[in-house]
Design a protein around this motif. Structure first.
Motif, mmCIF file in Angstrom:
data_model
loop_
_atom_site.group_PDB
_atom_site.id
_atom_site.type_symbol
_atom_site.label_atom_id
_atom_site.label_comp_id
_atom_site.label_asym_id
_atom_site.label_seq_id
_atom_site.Cartn_x
_atom_site.Cartn_y
_atom_site.Cartn_z
ATOM 1 N N GLY A 42 0.611 -1.333 -0.040
ATOM 2 C CA GLY A 42 -0.054 -0.006 0.052
ATOM 3 C C GLY A 42 0.864 1.108 -0.013
ATOM 4 N N LYS A 43 2.151 1.469 -0.174
ATOM 5 C CA LYS A 43 3.042 2.480 -0.092
ATOM 6 C C LYS A 43 3.729 2.347 -1.398
ATOM 7 C CE LYS A 43 3.450 2.631 4.999
ATOM 8 N NZ LYS A 43 4.369 3.006 6.055
ATOM 9 N N GLU A 44 4.321 3.686 -1.535
ATOM 10 C CA GLU A 44 5.137 3.879 -2.779
ATOM 11 C C GLU A 44 6.719 3.102 -2.648
ATOM 12 O OE1 GLU A 44 3.348 7.748 -4.826
ATOM 13 O OE2 GLU A 44 5.387 7.804 -3.949
ATOM 14 N N ARG A 45 7.341 2.884 -3.513
ATOM 15 C CA ARG A 45 8.685 2.423 -3.568
ATOM 16 C C ARG A 45 9.506 3.377 -2.937
ATOM 17 N NH1 ARG A 45 10.669 -1.332 -8.604
ATOM 18 N NH2 ARG A 45 8.563 -2.104 -8.037
ATOM 19 N N GLU A 46 10.412 3.149 -1.928
ATOM 20 C CA GLU A 46 11.154 4.144 -1.588
ATOM 21 C C GLU A 46 12.565 3.737 -1.580
ATOM 22 O OE1 GLU A 46 10.334 4.799 2.666
ATOM 23 O OE2 GLU A 46 10.918 2.723 3.197
ATOM 24 N N PHE A 47 13.357 4.949 -1.461
ATOM 25 C CA PHE A 47 14.942 4.521 -1.706
ATOM 26 C C PHE A 47 15.527 4.029 -0.345
ATOM 27 C CE2 PHE A 47 19.079 5.496 -2.685
ATOM 28 C CZ PHE A 47 19.863 6.109 -1.486
ATOM 29 N N VAL A 48 16.406 3.153 -0.321
ATOM 30 C CA VAL A 48 16.925 2.678 0.846
ATOM 31 C C VAL A 48 18.193 3.039 0.920
ATOM 32 C CG1 VAL A 48 17.633 0.495 2.178
ATOM 33 C CG2 VAL A 48 15.324 0.714 1.041
ATOM 34 N N SER A 49 19.110 2.554 0.077
ATOM 35 C CA SER A 49 20.593 2.988 -0.267
ATOM 36 C C SER A 49 21.046 2.753 -1.614
ATOM 37 C CB SER A 49 21.474 1.823 0.865
ATOM 38 O OG SER A 49 22.649 2.285 0.621
ATOM 39 N N ALA A 50 22.199 3.558 -1.741
ATOM 40 C CA ALA A 50 22.851 3.359 -3.214
ATOM 41 C C ALA A 50 24.373 3.414 -3.133
ATOM 42 C CB ALA A 50 22.367 4.061 -4.218
ATOM 43 N N ILE A 51 25.041 2.801 -4.141
ATOM 44 C CA ILE A 51 26.415 2.642 -3.944
ATOM 45 C C ILE A 51 27.158 3.010 -5.389
ATOM 46 C CG2 ILE A 51 26.642 0.071 -4.017
ATOM 47 C CD1 ILE A 51 29.071 0.308 -2.192
ATOM 48 N N ARG A 52 28.248 3.739 -5.586
ATOM 49 C CA ARG A 52 28.601 3.912 -6.835
ATOM 50 C C ARG A 52 30.038 2.745 -6.846
ATOM 51 N NH1 ARG A 52 30.863 9.876 -7.485
ATOM 52 N NH2 ARG A 52 32.590 9.227 -6.239
ATOM 53 N N LEU A 53 29.832 2.221 -7.936
ATOM 54 C CA LEU A 53 30.548 0.744 -8.188
ATOM 55 C C LEU A 53 32.048 1.195 -8.414
ATOM 56 C CD1 LEU A 53 28.477 -1.514 -10.308
ATOM 57 C CD2 LEU A 53 28.651 -1.674 -8.241
ATOM 58 N N TYR A 54 32.546 2.351 -8.678
ATOM 59 C CA TYR A 54 33.760 2.796 -9.070
ATOM 60 C C TYR A 54 34.582 2.838 -7.840
ATOM 61 C CZ TYR A 54 37.602 5.699 -10.497
ATOM 62 O OH TYR A 54 38.974 6.056 -10.625
#
Length: 123
Positions: A42-54
């Motif tokens: 019932g909720k929108e998809r939300e950001f958790v975490s991200a990583i720059r591969l380089y």
């Protein structure tokens, strides 16, 4: 063609831990950012975490900061999300995503998505 496959979800009690993995194929160079998003019913998809591969630069949502850790393997084709001190509100489907370029928190900035893995935290 970039393909992302998540694994590691499951059922855990509050306070427990899980480690999610996202195996990527088709990443032709290290200039990708890979992220984790989640969607509760019932909720929108939300950001958790991200990583720059380089270079491994990472960012986190405030709601999980200090409890979750994102990392990548040496080959830069698998990203992990170590989730500790899980809470019932962490329940949802966790999606891996990828984009070319800098870290973004907006889901519409990501071009590639996995199928998701269910995480359920019981109280």
């Amino acid at each position: 063609q970039v393909q992302l496959v998540e694994s590691g979800g499951g059922l855990v009690q509050a306070g427990g831990s899980l480690r999610l993995s996202c195996a990527a194929s088709g990443l032709t160079f290290s200039g990708y950012t890979m992220g984790w998003f989640r969607q509760a019913p019932g909720k929108e998809r939300e950001f958790v975490s991200a990583i720059r591969l380089y270079d491994g630069t990472a960012v986190y949502a405030d709601s999980i900061k200090g409890r979750f850790t994102i990392s990548r393997n040496y080959a830069r084709d698998t990203v992990f999300l170590q989730m500790n001190s899980l809470k019932p509100e962490d329940t949802g489907v966790y999606y891996c995503a990828a984009r070319v370029g800098l870290i973004k928190r907006e889901r519409d900035q990501y071009n590639y998505w996995g199928q998701g893995t269910q995480v359920t935290v019981s109280s």
